[in-house]
Design a protein around this motif. Structure first.
Motif, PDB file in Angstrom:
ATOM      1  N   ALA A  81       0.815  -1.230   0.000  1.00  0.00           N
ATOM      2  CA  ALA A  81       0.000   0.000   0.000  1.00  0.00           C
ATOM      3  C   ALA A  81       0.842   1.269   0.000  1.00  0.00           C
ATOM      4  O   ALA A  81       0.421   2.304  -0.533  1.00  0.00           O
ATOM      5  CB  ALA A  81      -0.938  -0.012   1.198  1.00  0.00           C
ATOM      6  N   HIS A  82       2.045   1.208   0.561  1.00  0.00           N
ATOM      7  CA  HIS A  82       2.903   2.396   0.661  1.00  0.00           C
ATOM      8  C   HIS A  82       3.610   2.748  -0.639  1.00  0.00           C
ATOM      9  O   HIS A  82       4.149   3.844  -0.776  1.00  0.00           O
ATOM     10  CB  HIS A  82       3.957   2.169   1.749  1.00  0.00           C
ATOM     11  CG  HIS A  82       4.947   1.105   1.372  1.00  0.00           C
ATOM     12  ND1 HIS A  82       4.653  -0.241   1.457  1.00  0.00           N
ATOM     13  CD2 HIS A  82       6.200   1.194   0.866  1.00  0.00           C
ATOM     14  CE1 HIS A  82       5.697  -0.937   1.033  1.00  0.00           C
ATOM     15  NE2 HIS A  82       6.651  -0.096   0.670  1.00  0.00           N
ATOM     16  N   ILE A  83       3.627   1.840  -1.607  1.00  0.00           N
ATOM     17  CA  ILE A  83       4.364   2.069  -2.853  1.00  0.00           C
ATOM     18  C   ILE A  83       3.581   3.049  -3.733  1.00  0.00           C
ATOM     19  O   ILE A  83       2.433   2.789  -4.073  1.00  0.00           O
ATOM     20  CB  ILE A  83       4.589   0.753  -3.623  1.00  0.00           C
ATOM     21  CG1 ILE A  83       5.347  -0.263  -2.765  1.00  0.00           C
ATOM     22  CG2 ILE A  83       5.331   1.024  -4.939  1.00  0.00           C
ATOM     23  CD1 ILE A  83       5.406  -1.663  -3.361  1.00  0.00           C
ATOM     24  N   PRO A  84       4.195   4.171  -4.100  1.00  0.00           N
ATOM     25  CA  PRO A  84       3.494   5.110  -4.979  1.00  0.00           C
ATOM     26  C   PRO A  84       3.245   4.488  -6.351  1.00  0.00           C
ATOM     27  O   PRO A  84       4.128   3.839  -6.919  1.00  0.00           O
ATOM     28  CB  PRO A  84       4.447   6.299  -5.104  1.00  0.00           C
ATOM     29  CG  PRO A  84       5.507   6.095  -4.094  1.00  0.00           C
ATOM     30  CD  PRO A  84       5.525   4.657  -3.723  1.00  0.00           C
ATOM     31  N   VAL A  85       2.028   4.684  -6.850  1.00  0.00           N
ATOM     32  CA  VAL A  85       1.661   4.193  -8.180  1.00  0.00           C
ATOM     33  C   VAL A  85       1.280   5.396  -9.031  1.00  0.00           C
ATOM     34  O   VAL A  85       0.415   6.182  -8.656  1.00  0.00           O
ATOM     35  CB  VAL A  85       0.473   3.209  -8.114  1.00  0.00           C
ATOM     36  CG1 VAL A  85       0.070   2.760  -9.518  1.00  0.00           C
ATOM     37  CG2 VAL A  85       0.804   2.000  -7.248  1.00  0.00           C
ATOM     38  N   ILE A  86       1.944   5.512 -10.174  1.00  0.00           N
ATOM     39  CA  ILE A  86       1.634   6.572 -11.128  1.00  0.00           C
ATOM     40  C   ILE A  86       0.941   5.932 -12.322  1.00  0.00           C
ATOM     41  O   ILE A  86       1.499   5.034 -12.960  1.00  0.00           O
ATOM     42  CB  ILE A  86       2.904   7.316 -11.574  1.00  0.00           C
ATOM     43  CG1 ILE A  86       3.576   7.974 -10.370  1.00  0.00           C
ATOM     44  CG2 ILE A  86       2.569   8.348 -12.655  1.00  0.00           C
ATOM     45  CD1 ILE A  86       4.948   8.548 -10.660  1.00  0.00           C
ATOM     46  N   ALA A  87      -0.273   6.386 -12.605  1.00  0.00           N
ATOM     47  CA  ALA A  87      -1.028   5.876 -13.741  1.00  0.00           C
ATOM     48  C   ALA A  87      -0.464   6.445 -15.035  1.00  0.00           C
ATOM     49  O   ALA A  87      -0.190   7.641 -15.126  1.00  0.00           O
ATOM     50  CB  ALA A  87      -2.500   6.262 -13.602  1.00  0.00           C
ATOM     51  N   LEU A  88      -0.297   5.579 -16.014  1.00  0.00           N
ATOM     52  CA  LEU A  88       0.117   5.985 -17.354  1.00  0.00           C
ATOM     53  C   LEU A  88      -1.050   5.702 -18.284  1.00  0.00           C
ATOM     54  O   LEU A  88      -1.516   4.566 -18.337  1.00  0.00           O
ATOM     55  CB  LEU A  88       1.319   5.173 -17.834  1.00  0.00           C
ATOM     56  CG  LEU A  88       2.595   5.217 -17.019  1.00  0.00           C
ATOM     57  CD1 LEU A  88       3.624   4.275 -17.630  1.00  0.00           C
ATOM     58  CD2 LEU A  88       3.136   6.624 -16.951  1.00  0.00           C
ATOM     59  N   THR A  89      -1.508   6.708 -19.000  1.00  0.00           N
ATOM     60  CA  THR A  89      -2.646   6.459 -19.860  1.00  0.00           C
ATOM     61  C   THR A  89      -2.691   7.381 -21.061  1.00  0.00           C
ATOM     62  O   THR A  89      -2.246   8.524 -20.987  1.00  0.00           O
ATOM     63  CB  THR A  89      -3.970   6.577 -19.077  1.00  0.00           C
ATOM     64  OG1 THR A  89      -5.060   6.243 -19.924  1.00  0.00           O
ATOM     65  CG2 THR A  89      -4.157   7.962 -18.512  1.00  0.00           C
TER      66      THR A  89
END
Length: 127
Positions: A74-82
């Motif tokens: 849960a702590h890992i930053p996720v950046i959406a690519l779209t």
């Protein structure tokens, strides 16, 4: 630099992202689908995840939601690519738990800025 997991099914987009990320010294691991990406994130705990939204099988938003529900990731930053750069798409990515959002095609100043900002936040929380 950071350990980044890139979840992207398009080979041209993967090559571009790898070139940009390696250029600034990031270590990159790749997955071509969400299931593999989730498994790699759980096993290797990268510093940051770049998650394509439109993936075969499970989509990137569902994968992000799974990772954000798991206390180990849960702590890992996720950046959406779209490629879908509409306001509603950005809102959907936020609801799924994405920490950032960047439209394709990737533009290196924007990519570097969002990665740096997310890593700074992440490192600030852990120190």
């Amino acid at each position: 630099m950071a350990r980044i997991l890139l979840v992207e099914d398009n080979s041209a987009n993967t090559k571009l992202a790898l070139l940009l990320l390696h250029k600034v010294g990031h270590e990159v691991q790749c997955a071509v689908d969400a299931e593999t990406g989730v498994a790699l994130a759980r096993a290797d705990k990268p510093d940051l995840i770049l998650m394509d939204i439109q993936l075969p099988g499970m989509d990137g938003l569902s994968a992000t939601a799974l990772l954000k529900e798991d206390p180990d990731t849960a702590h890992i930053p996720v950046i959406a690519l779209t490629a879908m750069a509409m306001k509603a798409d950005k809102e959907k990515s936020e609801l799924a738990g994405c920490d950032g959002y960047i439209a394709k095609p990737l533009r290196y100043p924007a990519l570097y800025a969002i990665i740096d900002a997310q890593l700074a936040k992440s490192y600030g929380r852990s120190r």
